[in-house]
Every structure is written in structure tokens, then in C-alpha cells.
Design a protein around this motif. Structure first.
Motif, short mmCIF file in Angstrom:
data_model
loop_
_atom_site.label_atom_id
_atom_site.label_comp_id
_atom_site.label_asym_id
_atom_site.label_seq_id
_atom_site.Cartn_x
_atom_site.Cartn_y
_atom_site.Cartn_z
N PRO A 71 0.89 -1.06 -0.03
CA PRO A 71 -0.04 -0.01 -0.07
C PRO A 71 0.96 1.44 0.02
O PRO A 71 1.89 1.31 0.60
CB PRO A 71 -0.97 0.05 1.07
CG PRO A 71 0.15 -0.85 2.14
CD PRO A 71 0.88 -2.03 1.46
N VAL A 72 0.20 2.41 -0.71
CA VAL A 72 0.93 3.66 -0.73
C VAL A 72 0.00 4.64 0.02
O VAL A 72 -1.26 4.66 -0.26
CB VAL A 72 0.91 4.10 -2.18
CG1 VAL A 72 1.44 5.50 -1.99
CG2 VAL A 72 1.89 3.11 -3.03
N ARG A 73 0.45 5.26 1.18
CA ARG A 73 -0.35 6.09 1.84
C ARG A 73 -0.08 7.72 1.65
O ARG A 73 1.12 7.94 1.29
CB ARG A 73 0.02 5.71 3.43
CG ARG A 73 -0.49 4.38 3.52
CD ARG A 73 -0.10 4.06 5.31
NE ARG A 73 -0.35 2.81 5.57
CZ ARG A 73 -1.58 2.21 5.64
NH1 ARG A 73 -2.50 2.85 5.94
NH2 ARG A 73 -1.67 0.92 6.09
N ASP A 74 -1.09 8.49 1.99
CA ASP A 74 -0.83 10.13 1.85
C ASP A 74 -0.39 10.69 3.15
O ASP A 74 -0.10 9.92 4.36
CB ASP A 74 -1.82 10.71 1.15
CG ASP A 74 -3.42 10.63 2.10
OD1 ASP A 74 -3.11 10.07 3.34
OD2 ASP A 74 -4.07 11.08 1.62
N ARG A 75 -0.06 11.61 3.39
CA ARG A 75 0.33 12.42 4.60
C ARG A 75 -0.74 12.27 5.72
O ARG A 75 -0.27 12.02 6.77
CB ARG A 75 0.42 13.89 4.32
CG ARG A 75 -0.73 14.82 4.03
CD ARG A 75 -0.39 16.15 3.87
NE ARG A 75 -1.50 16.90 3.33
CZ ARG A 75 -1.83 18.18 3.67
NH1 ARG A 75 -0.83 19.00 4.38
NH2 ARG A 75 -2.57 18.99 3.36
N SER A 76 -2.19 11.84 5.47
CA SER A 76 -2.90 11.42 6.44
C SER A 76 -3.02 10.08 7.08
O SER A 76 -3.51 9.64 8.03
CB SER A 76 -4.22 11.83 6.20
OG SER A 76 -4.81 10.84 5.13
N GLY A 77 -2.04 9.39 6.26
CA GLY A 77 -2.14 7.83 6.73
C GLY A 77 -3.01 7.06 5.62
O GLY A 77 -3.04 5.75 5.99
N ARG A 78 -3.80 7.61 4.93
CA ARG A 78 -4.92 6.87 4.07
C ARG A 78 -4.26 6.21 2.90
O ARG A 78 -3.52 6.78 2.26
CB ARG A 78 -5.95 8.02 3.49
CG ARG A 78 -6.93 7.27 2.96
CD ARG A 78 -8.05 8.46 2.47
NE ARG A 78 -7.72 9.48 1.73
CZ ARG A 78 -7.83 9.60 0.72
NH1 ARG A 78 -8.26 8.67 -0.04
NH2 ARG A 78 -7.43 10.51 -0.40
N VAL A 79 -4.58 4.84 2.57
CA VAL A 79 -4.24 4.44 1.70
C VAL A 79 -4.80 4.92 0.37
O VAL A 79 -5.92 4.92 0.12
CB VAL A 79 -4.59 3.05 1.52
CG1 VAL A 79 -3.99 2.01 0.19
CG2 VAL A 79 -3.80 2.28 2.85
N VAL A 80 -3.87 5.53 -0.57
CA VAL A 80 -4.30 6.16 -1.81
C VAL A 80 -4.15 5.47 -3.27
O VAL A 80 -4.42 5.71 -4.15
CB VAL A 80 -3.86 7.74 -1.96
CG1 VAL A 80 -4.42 8.43 -0.83
CG2 VAL A 80 -2.64 7.69 -1.64
N ALA A 81 -3.17 4.45 -3.19
CA ALA A 81 -2.57 3.81 -4.05
C ALA A 81 -1.90 2.68 -3.82
O ALA A 81 -1.85 2.26 -2.36
CB ALA A 81 -1.60 4.49 -5.13
N ALA A 82 -1.38 1.71 -4.84
CA ALA A 82 -0.65 0.58 -4.39
C ALA A 82 0.49 0.43 -5.38
O ALA A 82 0.16 0.86 -6.40
CB ALA A 82 -1.48 -0.47 -4.48
N LEU A 83 1.42 -0.29 -5.09
CA LEU A 83 2.71 -0.46 -5.94
C LEU A 83 2.80 -1.81 -6.10
O LEU A 83 3.06 -2.55 -5.11
CB LEU A 83 3.92 0.21 -5.31
CG LEU A 83 5.07 0.22 -6.13
CD1 LEU A 83 6.09 1.61 -5.84
CD2 LEU A 83 6.08 -0.87 -5.79
N SER A 84 3.23 -2.35 -7.16
CA SER A 84 3.27 -3.90 -7.57
C SER A 84 4.47 -4.24 -8.49
O SER A 84 4.81 -3.24 -9.11
CB SER A 84 2.07 -4.43 -8.07
OG SER A 84 2.07 -3.98 -9.45
N ILE A 85 5.01 -5.22 -8.07
CA ILE A 85 6.18 -5.97 -9.03
C ILE A 85 5.67 -7.06 -9.69
O ILE A 85 4.72 -8.02 -9.18
CB ILE A 85 7.25 -6.29 -8.41
CG1 ILE A 85 7.88 -4.95 -7.37
CG2 ILE A 85 8.42 -6.76 -9.38
CD1 ILE A 85 9.21 -5.35 -6.66
#
Length: 257
Positions: free
Chosen positions: A207-221
Motif C-alpha cells: 500500500p501507498v499512503r498519503d500524509r494523513s495515513g490513508r491508502v491512496v494507491a498501491a505499488l506492485s512488481i
């Protein structure tokens, strides 16, 4: 790099003491933690207060907290962030490390949209493109993003009895089975897809989080099955976690959520 100005460095050192979320600090706290002379700290704190980067705490005499100017700078920085641009840079770094295809994706309703992508240099690699949309439940990034939703919102998006589309024989098509898988993903903080969106590809995502800690995206391989194994997956998991954490930091996130 040119010469650094010591007074400016020390002023930033004081401001960065507040990054740990500890709240108000007193001048003696700053002296102790930075090992600076009391007179120097007094002068720097007075300057930061005068410029509204620090403010005195009314109910704690001699203590200070971050002021509105620090908030204004942080807000302006956040406004200029671009998930796609930041994601592309981080994805490139991760891809250079593992030489596999790396994606950054966001969730829209029950689909994922790839907003950044960097290809592997291998002749055999995943074929995709930024802007592509796929059913979230069939992908590692999508399952990671679905797992981040509150239960009520997840049920709204994927009600019981919904027949989920199958992209391959390995795709999860039953909402109850999907929810069970998402519970495990939520606990681990990682998602794995094994030939669920493409019979020839498996992926691992974080998971990728923003400054509030909310998951806003995901990074995958993404790895072609000819190079996929339990050992390969285990080796890639720390890399995808570090990449997602790096992108989160670039979006303003600090610490663990």
C-alpha cells in the motif's frame, strides 16, 4: 554543494524535532536533544516565533509548538504533489533494482487504474500501459486497495451475491472468498496475485499512503510465470514494501499506520 549556513541548519534542526509527533517542546528540551548552547537556542526560538514557525503554548509556559507558517508550507508542498509523477520516479527506481515491471495504481469503484508503469528490460515481460483499467479483485494492487477499505464500504462496492468477473481460471469470483483473502492481506500488509488477471503473470503489491495515513494507491512488481517462484516472491516482498514506503514518504506520509 556549497557551504551550509550553520544558523539555518540549526533552525531546521529545531523544526525537525517536531516531526516525531511529540507535541510541545521547551527550550531546555531543545538544548538537551540538539546539544546546543542555551543562548543559541533562545535566539533561534525567538526568531522562529517571530516568523510564526513556532508559537508559545498558552497552558504550558516556556513550551512551543509548530506555528501556522509551518502548516502553510506543508500544505503548499502537498498541493504540488502529483501521484503519477512521483509514482513514475519511484517505480523506475524499483524496476532498476529488480528488472521486473513495476506499476502504481489507484482504485476507482471496483476497478484499478494504472497511473504509472516502468517496464522490465527482459524480452519476456508483462505487457500493460499507464491508464489501463482492470477489475480490482483480479490484481495484486486491486486486492491491496480493496483490503484498505472499511468493511461497510467494501460491502457497498461488492455486495453479497455479486458475480465477479473471471479473467483467468485463478480469478476470485465469490465475494465471500474475496473477503477472506482481503482479511489476510489486511493483516499482512501485502497482496499477492498468482495468474489471476493474466495466466502468464504473477504480482506482489504493497500500500501507498498519503500524509494523513490513508491508502491512496498501491505499488506492485509483476513477474512472468517463467521467472516466478516462492523464492522469487519472498525476495520481492521487501523490495515492494520499501518502494511503497518511499512513495508514501514522497506524498507526505510519516511513520506507521
Amino acid at each position: 554543494m556549497g557551504r551550509l549556513v550553520p544558523a539555518v541548519v540549526r533552525a531546521f534542526d529545531i523544526l525537525e524535532l517536531f516531526l516525531d509527533g511529540g507535541g510541545a517542546l521547551s527550550a531546555p528540551d531543545i538544548v538537551r536533544r540538539l546539544e546546543l548552547p542555551r543562548t543559541t537556542v533562545h535566539e533561534l526560538v525567538n526568531t522562529l516565533v517571530a516568523r510564526a514557525y513556532l508559537v508559545p503554548v498558552s497552558d504550558q509556559p516556556g513550551h512551543y509548538r509548530l506555528g501556522v507558517r509551518a502548516y502553510q508550507l506543508g500544505s503548499r508542498y502537498a498541493e504540488q504533489l502529483d501521484l503519477a509523477a512521483e509514482g513514475q520516479q519511484v517505480a523506475r527506481s524499483v524496476a532498476e533494482t529488480c528488472d521486473e515491471t513495476v506499476h502504481v495504481a489507484i482504485l476507482e469503484d471496483t476497478d484499478v487504474i494504472y497511473v504509472a508503469k516502468v517496464d522490465s528490460t527482459h524480452a519476456v515481460r508483462m505487457v500493460s500501459a499507464a491508464g489501463r483499467r482492470l477489475p480490482a479483485h483480479c490484481t495484486a494492487v486491486g486486492k491491496m486497495l480493496l483490503a484498505s477499505l472499511p468493511d461497510e464500504e467494501l460491502t457497498e462496492r461488492i455486495p453479497d451475491g455479486t458475480k465477479l468477473v473471471a479473467m483467468t481460471p485463478n480469478s476470485l469470483t465469490d465475494p465471500a472468498t474475496l473477503r477472506s483473502a482481503l482479511a489476510g492481506i489486511r493483516e499482512r500488509g501485502l497482496a499477492v496475485e498468482e495468474s489471476e488477471s493474466n495466466p502468464d503473470v504473477s504480482c506482489v503489491a504493497a500500500p501507498v499512503r498519503d500524509r494523513s495515513g490513508r491508502v491512496v494507491a498501491a505499488l506492485s512488481i509483476a513477474v512472468p510465470m517463467i521467472r516466478w517462484s516462492e523464492e522469487r516472491r519472498t525476495g520481492l516482498e521487501p523490495l515492494v514494501e520499501r518502494g511503497a514506503a518511499r512513495l508514501s514518504e514522497r506524498l507526505g506520509h510519516r511513520g506507521v499506520s
